[in-house]
Design a protein around this motif. Sequence first.
Motif, PDB file in Angstrom:
ATOM      1  N   THR A   1       0.814  -1.220   0.000  1.00  0.00           N
ATOM      2  CA  THR A   1       0.000   0.000   0.000  1.00  0.00           C
ATOM      3  C   THR A   1       0.850   1.273   0.000  1.00  0.00           C
ATOM      4  O   THR A   1       0.440   2.278  -0.560  1.00  0.00           O
TER       5      THR A   1
ATOM      6  N   THR B   1      -4.749  -6.932   4.319  1.00  0.00           N
ATOM      7  CA  THR B   1      -3.901  -6.506   5.431  1.00  0.00           C
ATOM      8  C   THR B   1      -2.909  -7.595   5.804  1.00  0.00           C
ATOM      9  O   THR B   1      -3.161  -8.789   5.603  1.00  0.00           O
TER      10      THR B   1
ATOM     11  N   ALA C   1      -2.240  -3.600  -1.805  1.00  0.00           N
ATOM     12  CA  ALA C   1      -3.337  -3.088  -2.622  1.00  0.00           C
ATOM     13  C   ALA C   1      -3.434  -4.023  -3.825  1.00  0.00           C
ATOM     14  O   ALA C   1      -2.433  -4.293  -4.486  1.00  0.00           O
TER      15      ALA C   1
ATOM     16  N   ILE D   1      -7.834  -4.051  -0.316  1.00  0.00           N
ATOM     17  CA  ILE D   1      -6.581  -4.085   0.444  1.00  0.00           C
ATOM     18  C   ILE D   1      -6.564  -5.379   1.246  1.00  0.00           C
ATOM     19  O   ILE D   1      -7.542  -5.701   1.926  1.00  0.00           O
TER      20      ILE D   1
ATOM     21  N   ASP E   1       0.726  -4.261   4.082  1.00  0.00           N
ATOM     22  CA  ASP E   1      -0.555  -4.548   3.452  1.00  0.00           C
ATOM     23  C   ASP E   1      -0.360  -4.462   1.935  1.00  0.00           C
ATOM     24  O   ASP E   1       0.534  -3.757   1.454  1.00  0.00           O
TER      25      ASP E   1
END
Length: 178
Positions: free
Chosen positions: A135, A156, A169, A154, A167
């Motif tokens: 991310t 985690t 994306a 997303i 994390d």
Amino acid sequence: MFTRQITDDLSIALVQPSFAKNFYEIVCREREYLSQWLAWPPHANGEAFFESFVERSLHDYADGKSLTCAMVYGGEVVGNVSFNSINHELKKVEIGYWLSQSFQGKGIASSCVQALIDIAFQELVMEKVQIAAATENMPSRKLAERLGFVLEGIITRNENLNGRVVDHAIYGLSRKGE
């Protein structure tokens, strides 16, 4: 050997044993930079690391599981772009890439990823292309967005990057008209 000319001075080429030295030289110069977003650079302790990587990549290519290419700019290996996985059952590929810091900002990675997208949809007849990026890795995320990918979510705590859990994306691009 698979190669694809993208522009006069940019191409992608299926990895080959002779590239191991080039990959290792990049990592020796840019280990700290590459380790921000990739788990393997701290473990790349010699050309043998990349020779093994190339051998595995060629076996997976022969089995139809992946396609791993060097980005070649001005005749020099400057990075890597790949279908990390090719899922024929789901008609989906996942693209990964890394580029030497000293060659960034020239459109190299974007052009190479676009070439793989074209291969995925036109030649492999895939229905979806996916990219996962940490991310905080904004250059990678912006590349995906520039090429029309949509943020799908997303995940985690998805990867341990050398002691730092990040994390991811997840970006997706579907075949047009579907």
